[in-house]
Design an enzyme around this catalytic site. Structure first.
Site, PDB file in Angstrom:
ATOM      1  CE  LYS A   1       1.957   3.177  11.000  1.00 22.25           C
ATOM      2  NZ  LYS A   1       0.767   2.360  10.727  1.00 22.25           N
TER       3      LYS A   1
ATOM      4  CG  ASP B   1       0.626   5.060   3.708  1.00 20.77           C
ATOM      5  OD1 ASP B   1      -0.099   4.166   3.236  1.00 20.77           O
ATOM      6  OD2 ASP B   1       0.668   5.323   4.918  1.00 20.77           O
TER       7      ASP B   1
ATOM      8  CG  ASP C   1      -0.243  -0.023   2.530  1.00 17.62           C
ATOM      9  OD1 ASP C   1       0.997  -0.178   2.552  1.00 17.62           O
ATOM     10  OD2 ASP C   1      -0.917   0.104   3.571  1.00 17.62           O
TER      11      ASP C   1
END
Length: 247
Positions: free
Chosen positions: A170, A229, A119
């Protein structure tokens, strides 16, 4: 575009594993009828664009690590003939995470191999990345790119040689720039032996931090090219506007 030389450390390097088994939960409000890699970008499934890019860079064989709605991906890709690739599927019956998916596909891997997220797209020369990997003797190499807002991505810290010092999945500061994980990797096959079998395992949260803790040689290959993304509605809509930058 660089022509891929096809070897690493004297071993054939012609295989890429594509992580295409995610549930696509964040994208579901706008793409709910298909697995995320089949989301249409500019009238073509995103996965088709990735496969065309891999062929253009000289790879020959692709292992699709699939799970959620995997039959839809199988129907679309077939054996890979439309892209001139040899494509096989490695099916997860239960979600295994990004590293668990690689472990599940271990039987399809003979030597060093690339890994790509299904992705994301990063404009990176696989030939140059392979040379960097081989010349420095890395066990694993992560392609990294610099973004203006690192909050959504895995923030990396590297030294002057490009050795990975830390990886914080993240945990970037929203709105702050930084080097982030570009979703393209090159692994020696030995890495698969370090991944536990039979349970979900994360590349980002377990494997890379574990390799750093063990003192393994892990490199960061700087790739300043275009990066997208499509995992959120916002970034998916952005990809539609910027599709001329995609393969």
């Amino acid at each position: 575009m660089s022509t891929f030389h096809g070897r690493c450390g004297g071993q054939p390097l012609r295989t890429a594993l594509v992580l295409a088994g995610g549930l696509g939960t964040r994208l579901r409000p706008v793409v709910s009828d298909r697995p995320k890699p089949l989301a249409q970008v500019g009238g073509e499934p995103f996965l088709g664009r990735l496969l065309r890019r891999l062929k253009a860079q000289g790879l020959e064989r692709v292992v699709l690590c699939v799970g959620h709605l995997w039959e839809r991906i199988a129907d679309y890709v077939g054996d890979g003939a439309p892209w001139g690739l040899d494509v096989v599927l490695s099916v997860e019956r239960t979600p295994l995470g990004t590293a668990g998916a690689l472990k599940n596909a271990e039987r399809h891997v003979e030597g060093p191999f690339f890994v790509l997220n299904g992705d994301t797209f990063l404009d990176v020369s696989l030939a140059a990345m392979a040379r960097f990997h081989e010349e420095n003797g890395w066990l694993a190499t992560m392609a990294v790119t610099r973004v203006e807002d690192a909050g959504r991505f895995g923030l990396v810290e590297k030294d002057f040689r490009g050795r990975l010092l830390s990886f914080n999945e993240k945990k970037g500061i929203p709105g702050a720039p930084g080097w982030v994980n570009g979703g393209v990797y090159l692994f020696e096959r030995r890495v698969l032996g370090l991944i536990p079998a039979g349970r979900p395992v994360s590349l980002e949260q377990e494997v890379f931090p574990g390799l750093i803790e063990r003192g393994e040689a892990v490199g960061c290959f700087a790739a300043p090219g275009y990066f997208i993304d499509i995992g959120t509605p916002e970034s998916f809509f952005k990809s539609q506007k910027e599709r001329e930058y995609l393969p």
